[in-house]
Design a protein around this motif. Structure first.
Motif, PDB file in Angstrom:
ATOM      1  N   MET A   1       0.691  -1.126   0.135  1.00 50.28           N
ATOM      2  CA  MET A   1       0.139  -0.095   0.107  1.00 50.28           C
ATOM      3  C   MET A   1       0.283   1.357  -0.210  1.00 50.28           C
ATOM      4  SD  MET A   1      -2.915  -1.245   2.696  1.00 50.28           S
ATOM      5  CE  MET A   1      -4.291   0.619   1.746  1.00 50.28           C
ATOM      6  N   TYR A   2       1.934   0.917   0.623  1.00 47.53           N
ATOM      7  CA  TYR A   2       2.959   2.308   0.898  1.00 47.53           C
ATOM      8  C   TYR A   2       3.601   2.870  -0.475  1.00 47.53           C
ATOM      9  CZ  TYR A   2       3.452   2.281   5.963  1.00 47.53           C
ATOM     10  OH  TYR A   2       3.490   2.536   7.625  1.00 47.53           O
ATOM     11  N   ALA A   3       4.068   1.641  -1.174  1.00 48.82           N
ATOM     12  CA  ALA A   3       4.267   1.964  -2.692  1.00 48.82           C
ATOM     13  C   ALA A   3       3.753   2.470  -3.531  1.00 48.82           C
ATOM     14  CB  ALA A   3       4.907   0.466  -3.176  1.00 48.82           C
ATOM     15  N   GLY A   4       1.980   2.215  -3.204  1.00 47.99           N
ATOM     16  CA  GLY A   4       0.969   3.120  -3.803  1.00 47.99           C
ATOM     17  C   GLY A   4       0.187   4.091  -3.212  1.00 47.99           C
TER      18      GLY A   4
ATOM     19  N   THR B   1       9.924   2.131   0.769  1.00 49.28           N
ATOM     20  CA  THR B   1       8.996   1.430  -0.264  1.00 49.28           C
ATOM     21  C   THR B   1       9.395   2.142  -1.689  1.00 49.28           C
ATOM     22  OG1 THR B   1       7.228   2.646   0.397  1.00 49.28           O
ATOM     23  CG2 THR B   1       7.740   0.401   0.920  1.00 49.28           C
ATOM     24  N   GLY B   2       9.544   4.226  -1.489  1.00 55.01           N
ATOM     25  CA  GLY B   2      10.540   4.565  -1.806  1.00 55.01           C
ATOM     26  C   GLY B   2       9.041   5.850  -1.666  1.00 55.01           C
ATOM     27  N   THR B   3       8.391   6.133  -0.946  1.00 53.66           N
ATOM     28  CA  THR B   3       7.346   6.922  -0.352  1.00 53.66           C
ATOM     29  C   THR B   3       7.655   7.767  -0.153  1.00 53.66           C
ATOM     30  OG1 THR B   3       5.316   5.397  -1.460  1.00 53.66           O
ATOM     31  CG2 THR B   3       4.191   6.706   0.274  1.00 53.66           C
ATOM     32  N   PRO B   4       8.028   8.954  -0.201  1.00 51.94           N
ATOM     33  CA  PRO B   4       7.657  10.014   0.617  1.00 51.94           C
ATOM     34  C   PRO B   4       7.198  10.075   2.107  1.00 51.94           C
ATOM     35  CG  PRO B   4       7.309  10.230  -1.754  1.00 51.94           C
ATOM     36  CD  PRO B   4       7.219   9.786  -1.863  1.00 51.94           C
ATOM     37  N   VAL B   5       7.811  10.756   2.714  1.00 50.88           N
ATOM     38  CA  VAL B   5       6.689  11.499   4.274  1.00 50.88           C
ATOM     39  C   VAL B   5       6.410  12.625   3.855  1.00 50.88           C
ATOM     40  CG1 VAL B   5       6.755  11.235   6.563  1.00 50.88           C
ATOM     41  CG2 VAL B   5       7.514   9.573   4.656  1.00 50.88           C
ATOM     42  N   ILE B   6       4.987  13.451   4.503  1.00 54.20           N
ATOM     43  CA  ILE B   6       5.245  14.663   4.809  1.00 54.20           C
ATOM     44  C   ILE B   6       4.646  14.739   5.852  1.00 54.20           C
ATOM     45  CG2 ILE B   6       3.199  16.659   4.416  1.00 54.20           C
ATOM     46  CD1 ILE B   6       3.303  15.762   1.634  1.00 54.20           C
ATOM     47  N   ALA B   7       5.530  15.148   6.952  1.00 56.81           N
ATOM     48  CA  ALA B   7       5.283  14.876   8.405  1.00 56.81           C
ATOM     49  C   ALA B   7       5.245  16.487   9.263  1.00 56.81           C
ATOM     50  CB  ALA B   7       5.940  13.968   8.697  1.00 56.81           C
ATOM     51  N   ARG B   8       5.174  16.419  10.768  1.00 53.92           N
ATOM     52  CA  ARG B   8       5.149  18.017  11.061  1.00 53.92           C
ATOM     53  C   ARG B   8       6.681  17.702  11.461  1.00 53.92           C
ATOM     54  NH1 ARG B   8       3.342  17.046  16.338  1.00 53.92           N
ATOM     55  NH2 ARG B   8       3.903  19.338  16.571  1.00 53.92           N
ATOM     56  N   ARG B   9       7.156  18.810  11.756  1.00 53.49           N
ATOM     57  CA  ARG B   9       8.264  19.249  12.681  1.00 53.49           C
ATOM     58  C   ARG B   9       8.353  18.755  13.851  1.00 53.49           C
ATOM     59  NH1 ARG B   9      11.086  21.842   9.212  1.00 53.49           N
ATOM     60  NH2 ARG B   9       9.643  23.023   8.115  1.00 53.49           N
ATOM     61  N   ALA B  10       8.457  17.433  14.212  1.00 44.78           N
ATOM     62  CA  ALA B  10       8.473  17.292  15.178  1.00 44.78           C
ATOM     63  C   ALA B  10       8.740  15.993  15.859  1.00 44.78           C
ATOM     64  CB  ALA B  10       6.509  17.088  16.089  1.00 44.78           C
ATOM     65  N   GLY B  11       9.149  15.477  16.807  1.00 46.80           N
ATOM     66  CA  GLY B  11       9.710  13.989  17.712  1.00 46.80           C
ATOM     67  C   GLY B  11      11.597  13.821  17.024  1.00 46.80           C
TER      68      GLY B  11
END
Length: 105
Positions: free
Chosen positions: A1-4, A28-38
């Motif tokens: 699911m991640y890769a797609g 899986t090569g899938t980028p992450v959009i995340a809060r700048r935290a932790g």
């Protein structure tokens, strides 16, 4: 699911202490959009593996920028940085250093 997926969104208020979900996505090569935290700023290189954002406006912009990222590079970097072999090797290095330090005392 991640890769797609176009990207993995990690916008929760929780300051993620480790970021396993992000690492799995990157593997899986899938980028992450995340809060700048932790731990996420240590896992995601902004503009390379995904985007670190502070609010929903930045997250929307990041979604638009995701196609510019190199998914093969994202996967290669994740495997290089977080492979089980690398993690084991580095743990062994720490343990050996601790044992050597103890032996000196």
């Amino acid at each position: 699911m991640y890769a797609g997926a176009r990207a993995t969104l990690m916008l929760g208020a929780w300051p993620e202490p480790f970021g396993l979900v992000a690492i799995e996505s990157l593997a899986t090569g899938t980028p992450v959009i995340a809060r700048r935290a932790g731990a996420l700023p240590e896992i995601i290189e902004h503009g390379v593996d995904g985007y670190l954002v502070d609010d929903l406006t930045e997250a929307q912009l990041a979604v638009e920028l995701v196609p510019d990222l190199d998914r093969a590079r994202i996967r290669a970097r994740a495997l290089e940085r977080f492979s089980p072999e690398r993690m084991v090797d580095e743990y062994l290095e720490v343990y050996r250093a601790l044992i050597a330090e103890r032996a000196r005392h």
